[in-house]
Design a protein around this motif. Structure first.
Motif, mmCIF file in Angstrom:
data_model
loop_
_atom_site.group_PDB
_atom_site.id
_atom_site.type_symbol
_atom_site.label_atom_id
_atom_site.label_comp_id
_atom_site.label_asym_id
_atom_site.label_seq_id
_atom_site.Cartn_x
_atom_site.Cartn_y
_atom_site.Cartn_z
ATOM 1 N N ARG A 265 0.918 -1.275 -0.014
ATOM 2 C CA ARG A 265 0.019 -0.109 0.055
ATOM 3 C C ARG A 265 0.753 1.417 -0.078
ATOM 4 N NH1 ARG A 265 -5.438 1.018 0.820
ATOM 5 N NH2 ARG A 265 -5.739 3.335 0.294
ATOM 6 N N ASP A 270 -3.149 -0.652 -5.190
ATOM 7 C CA ASP A 270 -4.188 -0.210 -4.915
ATOM 8 C C ASP A 270 -5.223 -1.576 -4.456
ATOM 9 O OD1 ASP A 270 -4.244 2.700 -5.851
ATOM 10 O OD2 ASP A 270 -3.495 1.511 -7.543
ATOM 11 N N LEU A 305 -5.778 -2.025 2.707
ATOM 12 C CA LEU A 305 -5.655 -2.312 1.413
ATOM 13 C C LEU A 305 -6.974 -2.874 0.877
ATOM 14 C CD1 LEU A 305 -3.867 -2.071 -0.868
ATOM 15 C CD2 LEU A 305 -2.934 -4.084 -0.414
#
Length: 365
Positions: A265, A270, A305
């Protein structure tokens, strides 16, 4: 509105639903010659059918960043511009159907230079367009596999550069998601796991050293990938090895996956695509519907995340429940989409959701 069919936004990219296609190798490219690694009509038909069927994100198979990064001589590649042109034809069509095109960038490492599964899947030599595989350590994947070449520090940096250039080409080919393949015992996963990584330099030993290559690859991809588009990372959450496995060195664990997620992260990843296994050929894996979902759920609950879950997700209500219970942000289907390219359309009907259909197929409503 079904949660499974709600749009999902990552950075500035909107994916129309949470039904995503997992990367699945087709072993159908030319193995040698000017069209080596180039997408064929088979790849077009295979990926296009899932977009027509309503899949929100369509990920290609593991696409090699260099010739020695292929799993088999018949794998897709993205190390030259001829390969880019073949892939652009596919991404143009996927977008025309409302699907987001994604590419999985990969290097097979010691599991490279093998035959297609229907040809036995074992190692192939130069007489069958094979090569000497590479790895973090000179440890063969299994009995009957060759001892791989141990990468030098300079060679590791060369491969980092191959990932950077592959990401640049992927953008030129029209892809909107780049996924770094760190799972299933391929090269990045080989570095992560102490089962396959016995190095004593800055790429081996402690956790921070074993994840170094993965983070360098992510940095290289993120360097050339637009800020508005997402980067995924696929991980095997566990090698499925325990202290009771005879003749097996300790493997990668779920605890380490959670730690890695935090680092990824921070380096611009992403979403974590959470799978498992693949690095130890005789690991004992107990499968059941949704058996890997708890790994994704743990990462999601313990880090910031986002995650996608995969593994024997076959039924619409099962997939819907994974999303509504907050266990994952999306589901990735593999074999189920091989069986039914229009699974998303089927699931939408079962869940009472609206999903775009091609005009040519409206008579099927």
């Amino acid at each position: 509105m079904s949660a499974l069919f709600e749009p999902y936004t990552l950075r500035s990219l909107v994916i129309p639903n949470r039904v995503w296609m997992a990367p699945m190798c087709q072993y159908s490219a030319e193995p040698v010659g000017p069209n080596t690694g180039v997408a064929t009509d088979w790849h077009f038909a295979h990926l296009a059918a899932r977009a027509v069927g309503g899949t929100g994100l369509v990920l290609t198979e593991a696409t090699a960043v260099g010739p020695e990064g292929r799993i088999s001589p018949a794998d897709l590649g993205i190390w030259n511009d001829v390969q880019v042109a073949g892939l652009r034809r596919i991404t143009d069509f996927l977008k025309s159907q409302g699907s987001v095109p994604g590419i999985q960038l990969a290097h097979a490492g010691r599991k490279g230079s093998t035959a297609a599964p229907w040809l036995g899947g074992g190692p192939v030599g130069p007489d069958e367009h094979g090569w000497t595989p590479v790895a973090p350590s000179p440890l063969p994947f299994d009995d009957g596999y060759p001892v791989p070449h141990e990468l030098t520090a300079d060679e590791i940096q060369d491969i980092v550069g191959e990932f950077r250039e592959a990401a640049r080409r992927a953008l030129d080919a029209g892809f909107e998601v780049a996924e770094v393949h760190g799972a299933h015992g391929y090269l990045i996963g080989q570095f992560l796991s102490p089962h396959s990584n016995r190095r004593t330099d800055e790429y081996g030993g402690c956790f921070e050293n074993r994840i170094r290559f993965a983070l360098q690859v992510v940095d290289a991809v993120r360097e050339v990938w637009p800020d508005g588009l997402p980067v995924f990372f696929r991980v095997s959450a566990t090698d499925w090895l325990t202290e009771n496995d005879q003749d097996e060195r300790e493997g990668w664990t779920v605890d380490e996956t959670v730690r890695l997620a935090v680092e990824l992260r921070a380096h611009g990843v992403d979403l974590l695509d959470v799978s498992s296994g693949g690095n130890a050929p005789r690991a004992r894996i107990e499968t059941a519907p949704g058996y890997q979902v708890p790994f994704a759920e743990r990462v999601r609950s313990q880090t910031s995340l986002p995650v996608a879950a995969v593994g024997l997700i076959t039924e619409p209500q099962q997939a819907e429940k994974i999303i509504t219970e907050g266990r994952a942000d999306a589901v990735l289907l593999g074999r189920e989409l091989l069986r039914n390219p229009s699974w998303a359309q089927y699931a939408a009907r079962r869940l009472g959701a609206e999903l775009r259909r091609p005009e040519q197929y409206l008579r099927a409503v």
